[in-house]
Design an enzyme around this catalytic site. Structure first.
Site, PDB file in Angstrom:
ATOM      1  N   LYS A   1      -0.386  -1.256  -4.718  1.00  0.00           N
ATOM      2  CA  LYS A   1      -1.366  -0.189  -4.920  1.00  0.00           C
ATOM      3  C   LYS A   1      -0.601   1.115  -4.874  1.00  0.00           C
ATOM      4  O   LYS A   1      -0.144   1.550  -3.812  1.00  0.00           O
ATOM      5  CB  LYS A   1      -2.433  -0.242  -3.838  1.00  0.00           C
ATOM      6  CG  LYS A   1      -3.420   0.907  -3.804  1.00  0.00           C
ATOM      7  CD  LYS A   1      -4.350   0.725  -2.604  1.00  0.00           C
ATOM      8  CE  LYS A   1      -5.395   1.826  -2.507  1.00  0.00           C
ATOM      9  NZ  LYS A   1      -4.809   3.127  -2.119  1.00  0.00           N
TER      10      LYS A   1
ATOM     11  N   TYR B   1       0.863  -1.183   0.000  1.00  0.00           N
ATOM     12  CA  TYR B   1       0.000   0.000   0.000  1.00  0.00           C
ATOM     13  C   TYR B   1       0.897   1.231   0.000  1.00  0.00           C
ATOM     14  O   TYR B   1       1.346   1.682   1.051  1.00  0.00           O
ATOM     15  CB  TYR B   1      -0.895  -0.052   1.232  1.00  0.00           C
ATOM     16  CG  TYR B   1      -2.082   0.875   1.246  1.00  0.00           C
ATOM     17  CD1 TYR B   1      -2.268   1.850   0.272  1.00  0.00           C
ATOM     18  CD2 TYR B   1      -3.035   0.780   2.253  1.00  0.00           C
ATOM     19  CE1 TYR B   1      -3.360   2.689   0.298  1.00  0.00           C
ATOM     20  CE2 TYR B   1      -4.139   1.611   2.293  1.00  0.00           C
ATOM     21  CZ  TYR B   1      -4.289   2.568   1.316  1.00  0.00           C
ATOM     22  OH  TYR B   1      -5.386   3.403   1.359  1.00  0.00           O
TER      23      TYR B   1
END
Length: 297
Positions: free
Chosen positions: A163, A135
């Protein structure tokens, strides 16, 4: 494990001022995501206010979401924490409850080195057994993942995806190419930042991690389906139609906008976790009038 792909929809996590999750409201938020055919649900992401919730409340949120959608759609759960052992425990919880993967950010008070972040991820992946999505959220964590670090982590067992924040359209192709060259084939590359992500998908990204998709899944899926069928013109036309929403996201933050409109829709009546304040009345009225005019679903 099915790698993240297509639309990963990120809902808010309704909770009262003490941080107790409103499980009924959360079920009302995630059920339409399943019904719209989203490819995954990003539970307890930044939009889901994971840093503001206790371990117990995170467990209640995961339980409520899984109760609502069952095995119909994979759920990715935010497992970030300041301490590595806490992140391990959160990832173990998510895995035991049936989550498909974890979203792990490099949260820290003291700035971290790349070696420290690497060790953090490897430890959480190894000790939890939960597949992890990197992330990368430098706007919040103040740590930016380099392509080299993503490549290094991508070769570790259990790290399956990244991501990234979507660059502006002129830079997105080069950013995506740099990641592709750093990671093995099949490693999932996805982007957040809804206002730039359509161009990222058109450039070949695997996944759209979407705030809008957490409340308007049908509209988001229309874009994803257009791209999948090769109708890039239709995808760009939908993106243009959504520019008023993107402008609101940039001005007020996507989190505040979604909270305001979820309340206006009657899906849930809750405020963001303090110290984040709800939008002032004038701004809220703008959000409601703008989004009603867009007829999002």
């Amino acid at each position: 494990m099915i790698l993240p792909n297509g639309l990963s929809a990120f809902p808010i996590t309704p909770a009262d001022p003490s941080g107790c999750v409103d499980v009924g409201a959360l079920r009302r938020l995630v059920t339409p995501l399943r019904d719209a055919g989203v490819d995954s649900i990003g539970l307890l992401g930044s939009t889901g206010s994971y840093p503001y919730l206790s371990r117990q409340e995170r467990r209640r949120a995961v339980e409520a979401a899984l109760d609502a959608v069952g095995t119909d759609v994979p759920i990715l759960v935010g497992v970030g924490a300041l301490r590595t052992d806490e992140a391990v425990a959160l990832a173990q919880d998510a895995r035991a409850m049936g989550a498909a993967a974890g979203l792990l950010a490099a949260i820290s008070y003291t700035p971290l080195t790349e070696d420290e972040v690497f060790a953090h991820f490897v430890t959480v992946a190894r000790e939890s057994g939960l597949p992890l999505c990197i992330y990368d959220n430098p706007g919040t964590t103040h740590f930016a993942f380099t392509a080299a670090l993503v490549g290094r982590l991508s070769r570790e067992p259990g790290v399956i995806a990244v991501k990234s924040p979507a660059c502006a359209p002129p830079e997105i192709t080069a950013h995506l190419q740099g990641l592709r060259e750093a990671v093995p084939a099949g490693f999932s590359l996805g982007y957040s930042g809804d206002w730039n992500t359509v161009e990222a998908l058109l450039a070949g990204a695997d996944t759209w991690y979407s705030v809008m998709g957490g409340l308007f899944p049908q509209t988001a899926m229309a874009i994803v389906r257009a791209i999948r069928t090769g109708d890039h013109t239709a995808a760009r036309e939908l993106d243009v139609r959504l520019q008023p929403l993107w402008s609101l996201f940039k001005e007020f933050s996507s989190l505040r906008v979604i909270y305001a409109y979820a309340d206006a829709l009657g899906v849930c009546h809750t405020d963001p976790p303090r110290p984040i304040l709800p939008l002032p009345d004038r701004a809220r009225d703008r959000v409601v009038q703008t989004l009603r005019g867009l007829d999002l679903r």
